[in-house]
Design a protein around this motif. Structure first.
Motif, short mmCIF file in Angstrom:
data_model
loop_
_atom_site.label_atom_id
_atom_site.label_comp_id
_atom_site.label_asym_id
_atom_site.label_seq_id
_atom_site.Cartn_x
_atom_site.Cartn_y
_atom_site.Cartn_z
N UNK A 1 0.84 -1.21 0.00
CA UNK A 1 0.00 0.00 0.00
C UNK A 1 0.87 1.25 0.00
N UNK A 2 0.43 2.26 -0.75
CA UNK A 2 1.09 3.56 -0.73
C UNK A 2 0.22 4.55 0.02
N UNK A 3 0.86 5.40 0.79
CA UNK A 3 0.18 6.58 1.31
C UNK A 3 0.05 7.58 0.17
N UNK A 4 -0.41 8.79 0.48
CA UNK A 4 -0.64 9.77 -0.57
C UNK A 4 0.60 10.13 -1.37
N UNK A 5 0.37 10.47 -2.64
CA UNK A 5 1.44 11.02 -3.49
C UNK A 5 1.05 12.46 -3.81
N UNK A 6 1.91 13.38 -3.47
CA UNK A 6 1.61 14.80 -3.72
C UNK A 6 1.60 15.09 -5.21
N UNK A 7 0.82 16.11 -5.59
CA UNK A 7 0.71 16.45 -7.01
C UNK A 7 2.08 16.77 -7.61
N UNK A 8 2.97 17.36 -6.80
CA UNK A 8 4.28 17.74 -7.35
C UNK A 8 5.39 16.77 -6.94
N UNK A 9 5.02 15.60 -6.41
CA UNK A 9 6.07 14.65 -6.01
C UNK A 9 6.75 14.07 -7.25
N UNK B 1 -0.35 -0.20 -6.05
CA UNK B 1 -1.69 0.34 -6.37
C UNK B 1 -1.89 0.71 -7.84
N UNK B 2 -3.12 1.19 -8.10
CA UNK B 2 -3.49 1.84 -9.37
C UNK B 2 -2.78 3.20 -9.42
N UNK C 1 -5.67 -6.95 -3.28
CA UNK C 1 -6.12 -5.59 -3.59
C UNK C 1 -5.28 -4.58 -2.83
N UNK C 2 -4.78 -3.58 -3.54
CA UNK C 2 -3.84 -2.64 -2.92
C UNK C 2 -4.28 -1.20 -3.14
N UNK D 1 -2.94 0.86 8.51
CA UNK D 1 -3.07 2.32 8.45
C UNK D 1 -3.37 2.80 7.05
N UNK D 2 -3.05 4.08 6.78
CA UNK D 2 -3.30 4.65 5.46
C UNK D 2 -2.02 5.26 4.89
N UNK D 3 -0.87 4.71 5.32
CA UNK D 3 0.40 5.17 4.77
C UNK D 3 1.07 4.07 3.97
N UNK D 4 2.36 4.26 3.67
CA UNK D 4 3.13 3.21 2.99
C UNK D 4 3.24 2.03 3.95
N UNK D 5 2.82 0.85 3.51
CA UNK D 5 2.77 -0.30 4.43
C UNK D 5 2.58 -1.57 3.62
N UNK D 6 3.23 -2.64 4.06
CA UNK D 6 2.98 -3.92 3.41
C UNK D 6 2.26 -4.87 4.37
N UNK D 7 1.52 -5.78 3.79
CA UNK D 7 0.97 -6.93 4.52
C UNK D 7 1.28 -8.15 3.65
N UNK D 8 1.71 -9.23 4.28
CA UNK D 8 2.13 -10.40 3.51
C UNK D 8 1.38 -11.65 3.97
N UNK D 9 1.34 -12.62 3.08
CA UNK D 9 0.74 -13.91 3.42
C UNK D 9 1.30 -14.97 2.49
N UNK D 10 1.31 -16.21 2.99
CA UNK D 10 1.64 -17.33 2.11
C UNK D 10 0.36 -17.72 1.38
N UNK D 11 0.46 -17.82 0.07
CA UNK D 11 -0.72 -18.23 -0.69
C UNK D 11 -0.40 -19.52 -1.44
N UNK D 12 -1.35 -20.42 -1.40
CA UNK D 12 -1.20 -21.71 -2.09
C UNK D 12 -2.18 -21.71 -3.26
N UNK D 13 -1.64 -21.60 -4.47
CA UNK D 13 -2.51 -21.51 -5.65
C UNK D 13 -3.37 -22.76 -5.80
N UNK D 14 -2.92 -23.88 -5.27
CA UNK D 14 -3.71 -25.11 -5.38
C UNK D 14 -5.00 -25.05 -4.57
N UNK D 15 -5.09 -24.09 -3.65
CA UNK D 15 -6.34 -24.00 -2.85
C UNK D 15 -7.53 -23.56 -3.70
N UNK D 16 -7.28 -23.03 -4.92
CA UNK D 16 -8.40 -22.65 -5.80
C UNK D 16 -9.30 -23.84 -6.06
#
Ligand code: CDT
Length: 303
Positions: free
Chosen positions: A10-18, A45-46, A232-233, A263-278
């Motif tokens: 996740x990214x926190x805000x990006x200023x217009x002139x950043x 993110x987008x 989703x980021x 929060x609503x700033x720059x931050x990561x969240x991680x998880x192990x994902x097993x594609x076979x669980x589909x």
């Protein structure tokens, strides 16, 4: 099983002139944090390289063009590609794309998948463009995606990458079940998406308190009904004068959120994902071949 550790970045805000250099340094810091936690796939993110510029009516074309990338990678984003390649981390990145074809400019709200060897292996151009075309004075901020982007012309492709079938979409796309269903029908095991979602919904402010709920509702339903992972980021926080929701997350094919930013700033969240669980869904309740009834769904495609 086919397991990998993934991160929502996740990214926190990006200023217009950043500057792009400053934003790319932030992306690299997040990617390095994700790598330190063992991640081999990072979802940004987008419009992750700039502020969410559709909130302003920009009449000067040269000024508008500065928010778009004319090639990818480019001098500004090369350090991100190099770091990711050196660390063996793949990533999803959203950005504004400007190309020239037959002497005409084309603008798309785009995303790419870069694999763990640094190659671009997939591209997506946003299909569902929300907002409006002409500036509207009554709004506290504009949402001019219909002016600044063309309807994406690639559909919803699924790409083989990093040992799985990967799909992409962007922000408003997640609210449409058709997005996930088309990706699901094409076998997507993981759908990555970035979003910029204001907390204030000017057309129906009585829904403001539901923005986080609708965000998760859409993505969790998309994951469950198609038996796929969803990452989703957000670009989050107060960007210029506009508050954007956070809630970046990793969702299992069961629809459960298994990692969530706080929060609503720059931050990561991680998880192990097993594609076979589909398979838990796709071979049972959502076995499409066995249980779908497309003959009764024709109004969906009648336009
Ligand atoms: N970026 C984007 O698509 N945002 C929209 C905002 C609400 S519609 C004006 C979204 O669906 O989250």
């Amino acid at each position: 099983s086919r397991k990998l550790i993934a991160a929502t970045a996740q990214l926190g805000p990006i200023a217009r002139d950043e500057s792009r250099a400053s934003v790319v340094a932030r992306l690299i810091a997040l990617l390095e944090q994700a790598h330190a936690r063992g991640a081999t796939l990072v979802v940004f993110p987008e419009l992750a390289l700039t502020t969410f510029f559709p909130r302003w009516y920009i009449e000067d074309e040269a000024e508008l063009d500065r928010f778009y990338e004319t090639e990818m990678p480019n001098a500004d984003t090369q350090p991100l590609f190099e770091t990711a390649k050196r660390l063996g981390v793949g990533f999803y990145l959203g950005y504004a794309e400007l190309i020239e074809e037959g002497g005409e400019k084309h603008r798309y709200n785009a995303s790419i998948i870069v694999d763990d060897s640094g190659e671009i292996v997939g591209k997506y151009r946003k299909v569902h463009l929300p907002g409006h075309f002409n500036p509207e004075d009554w709004r506290p901020f504009q949402h001019l995606e219909k002016r600044y982007f063309e309807h994406g012309n690639l559909g919803f492709p699924v790409y083989e990458a990093m040992g799985g079938k990967m799909g992409m979409c962007l922000c408003n796309d997640r609210r449409w079940p058709e997005t996930f269903r088309v990706l699901g029908l094409r076998g997507a095991e993981l759908v990555m998406l970035g979003y910029n979602t204001p907390s204030h919904y000017p057309q129906a402010p009585e829904h403001d308190h539901l923005q986080d709920f609708h965000n998760h509702l859409s993505m969790q339903a998309g994951a469950y009904a198609n038996g796929c992972w969803v990452i989703g980021t957000a670009k989050a926080g107060r960007e210029e004068d506009c508050d954007l929701i956070g809630g970046s997350c990793i969702i299992a094919p069961t629809g459960e959120i298994i990692a969530l930013t706080q929060g609503v700033g720059d931050e990561i969240a991680t998880a192990e994902i097993d594609l076979d669980r589909c398979k838990e869904l796709r071979e049972n309740v959502f076995n499409f071949a066995l249980h779908r009834e497309p003959g009764d769904y024709t109004p969906i495609c009648d336009g």
